[in-house]
Motif scaffolding. Structure first.
Motif, mmCIF file in Angstrom:
data_model
loop_
_atom_site.group_PDB
_atom_site.id
_atom_site.type_symbol
_atom_site.label_atom_id
_atom_site.label_comp_id
_atom_site.label_asym_id
_atom_site.label_seq_id
_atom_site.Cartn_x
_atom_site.Cartn_y
_atom_site.Cartn_z
ATOM 1 N N ARG A 2 43.696 39.109 25.030
ATOM 2 C CA ARG A 2 44.008 38.803 26.435
ATOM 3 C C ARG A 2 45.447 38.338 26.537
ATOM 4 N NH1 ARG A 2 40.314 37.706 29.944
ATOM 5 N NH2 ARG A 2 38.303 37.839 29.019
ATOM 6 N N HIS A 3 46.023 38.551 27.706
ATOM 7 C CA HIS A 3 47.366 38.045 27.967
ATOM 8 C C HIS A 3 47.260 36.564 28.315
ATOM 9 C CE1 HIS A 3 51.396 37.623 29.615
ATOM 10 N NE2 HIS A 3 51.684 38.804 29.063
ATOM 11 N N PRO A 40 46.269 38.198 34.198
ATOM 12 C CA PRO A 40 44.829 38.438 34.088
ATOM 13 C C PRO A 40 44.468 39.848 33.611
ATOM 14 C CG PRO A 40 45.491 38.594 36.380
ATOM 15 C CD PRO A 40 46.715 38.206 35.596
ATOM 16 N N ARG A 48 43.167 42.141 29.829
ATOM 17 C CA ARG A 48 42.778 42.173 28.422
ATOM 18 C C ARG A 48 42.840 43.613 27.964
ATOM 19 N NH1 ARG A 48 36.847 43.040 28.455
ATOM 20 N NH2 ARG A 48 36.567 41.811 26.584
ATOM 21 N N ALA A 104 44.730 48.668 28.157
ATOM 22 C CA ALA A 104 44.503 47.457 28.942
ATOM 23 C C ALA A 104 43.704 47.724 30.211
ATOM 24 C CB ALA A 104 45.845 46.830 29.305
ATOM 25 N N ASN A 155 42.404 45.454 34.007
ATOM 26 C CA ASN A 155 42.251 44.262 34.830
ATOM 27 C C ASN A 155 41.168 44.583 35.857
ATOM 28 O OD1 ASN A 155 43.478 45.728 36.933
ATOM 29 N ND2 ASN A 155 45.493 44.855 36.496
ATOM 30 N N ASP A 192 40.481 37.617 22.212
ATOM 31 C CA ASP A 192 39.400 37.553 23.194
ATOM 32 C C ASP A 192 38.074 37.516 22.432
ATOM 33 O OD1 ASP A 192 37.177 38.661 24.790
ATOM 34 O OD2 ASP A 192 38.690 38.943 26.336
ATOM 35 N N SER A 224 35.114 36.885 23.941
ATOM 36 C CA SER A 224 34.050 36.919 24.950
ATOM 37 C C SER A 224 32.843 37.749 24.500
ATOM 38 C CB SER A 224 34.588 37.487 26.270
ATOM 39 O OG SER A 224 34.884 38.870 26.134
#
Length: 108
Positions: A15-16, A20, A22, A59, A61, A78, A80
């Protein structure tokens, strides 16, 4: 000082730090390797050092999919466990497993 070891690897989701989005790492440059015009378009107070790895990302968003070029200092891993939905992923990687994407193509 030139850093010689990339923190993130091919197929890893990152992620950046500030923006917002990834993405999945699909290539790494040991140091900045884009155009000066691209670099100069970054606001001066936000420009990263060129002497660090830069990552090519598939990428996404909330609104779109694209390719991003990001300095290591602006990325975080990331964890998640959520896959990325970029439509070009199947061209380069296998199915999402264990939080990352295995390479699907042969490296030279």
């Amino acid at each position: 000082m030139l850093k010689t070891h990339a923190k993130y690897h091919l197929g890893q989701i990152v992620r950046h730090r500030k923006h917002p989005f990834r993405g999945v790492v699909f290539d790494v440059d040991a140091m900045f390797s884009n155009t000066e015009e691209w670099y100069d378009a970054i606001p001066e107070d936000s420009r990263p050092s060129k002497d660090q790895p830069f990552y090519h990302l598939l990428a996404e968003n909330d609104q779109s999919y694209y390719v991003a070029y990001v300095s290591e200092q602006n990325l975080i891993a990331d964890y998640s466990g959520e896959p990325v939905s970029h439509p070009d992923l199947p061209d380069l990687f296998g199915e999402f497993e264990d939080g990352q994407y295995p390479l699907h193509f042969q490296l030279n």
